[in-house]
Design an enzyme around this catalytic site. Structure first.
Site, short mmCIF file in Angstrom:
data_model
loop_
_atom_site.label_atom_id
_atom_site.label_comp_id
_atom_site.label_asym_id
_atom_site.label_seq_id
_atom_site.Cartn_x
_atom_site.Cartn_y
_atom_site.Cartn_z
N HIS A 105 30.74 48.17 57.30
CA HIS A 105 32.04 49.10 57.53
C HIS A 105 32.32 49.69 58.83
O HIS A 105 31.57 49.53 59.78
CB HIS A 105 31.75 50.15 56.49
CG HIS A 105 31.86 49.99 55.23
ND1 HIS A 105 31.59 50.74 54.00
CD2 HIS A 105 31.79 48.69 54.47
CE1 HIS A 105 31.86 50.32 52.80
NE2 HIS A 105 32.00 49.04 53.07
N GLU A 107 32.72 52.64 60.18
CA GLU A 107 31.81 53.82 60.78
C GLU A 107 30.67 53.18 61.10
O GLU A 107 30.27 53.82 62.09
CB GLU A 107 31.68 54.59 59.43
CG GLU A 107 32.92 55.47 58.97
CD GLU A 107 33.67 54.55 57.77
OE1 GLU A 107 34.02 55.14 56.67
OE2 GLU A 107 33.42 53.26 57.59
N CYS A 131 32.23 55.98 52.62
CA CYS A 131 31.34 55.69 51.41
C CYS A 131 30.12 56.53 51.64
O CYS A 131 29.63 56.81 52.66
CB CYS A 131 31.15 54.21 51.23
SG CYS A 131 29.99 53.54 52.45
N CYS A 134 27.83 54.99 54.68
CA CYS A 134 28.45 55.43 55.80
C CYS A 134 28.19 57.07 56.12
O CYS A 134 28.00 57.18 57.05
CB CYS A 134 29.84 55.13 55.90
SG CYS A 134 30.02 53.35 56.15
#
Length: 209
Positions: A105, A107, A131, A134
């Site tokens: 992801h 992040e 999420c 992260c």
């Protein structure tokens, strides 16, 4: 130096009405520039355009207390994992044939791409609310504030878990409302060949050997 007064401000000890500038015409700063939050979210949004995910493109931008960008990332496959060979879909009955086991992801990539020793006290601007996975990385990295643009997954279990962890760890999260609704990047908007300078750049004298 600028100081406040009852009727406006003072610059170098001279009163300036209504907080304006006493600069002569043609010597004042441009007024329609991006503010810091719009700039950082725009960087995150621009970074998302690098993502090859056909469904969701997300970007993230990490900023320190001096408003300096210290990390940028977008969602994509791990280094060394060919993005033409690994799956981008999410509908296969076989979990290993879906993207979720593989994609990093935004992040995560922004944190891993950091250009400083630590991220303690930093903010992260991200297009989509993080999420739970992260969220763990954000907390462990020392980031103290999350500014997100979309909360479309707000009621999913992953985001409920994220909020629970953020609340417990003291990480502030804020939905961002941009002041600039549309930012256009047009590489032809500035004609560097015809742009003049005021005053013109002085010509350097050639020094003889």
């Amino acid at each position: 130096m600028e100081t406040g007064t009852a009727n406006g401000t003072k610059q170098n000890g001279k009163p300036v009405a209504n907080g304006g500038s006493d600069n002569p015409k043609g010597n004042a700063k441009r007024e329609n520039y991006l503010n810091w939050p719009d700039y950082f979210m725009a960087v995150a949004y621009l970074s998302s355009m690098r993502s090859k995910d056909p469904c969701t493109q997300v970007g993230a931008c990490i900023v320190n207390s001096d408003n300096k960008i210290v990390g940028i990332g977008y969602n994509g496959m791990p280094m060394g994992c060919n993005d033409d060979e690994f799956p981008w879909g999410k509908t296969s009955e076989k979990k290993v044939e879906n993207k979720y086991f593989y994609v990093c992801h935004a992040e995560m990539n922004a944190i891993m791409n950091k250009i400083v020793g630590e991220l303690k006290g930093c903010r992260i601007f991200v297009a989509l609310f993080p999420c739970n996975e992260c969220a763990k990385l954000i907390i462990q990295s020392g980031i103290r504030e999350v500014i997100y643009l979309s909360d479309k997954n707000w009621n999913k279990d992953e985001c409920i878990a994220t909020r629970k962890m953020f609340d417990a760890a003291g990480v502030v999260y804020t939905k961002y409302l941009p002041t600039t609704q549309k930012i256009t990047i047009d590489f032809s908007s500035i004609d560097w060949d015809t742009m003049g300078q005021e005053p013109p750049t002085p010509k350097k004298k050639r020094e003889l050997p």
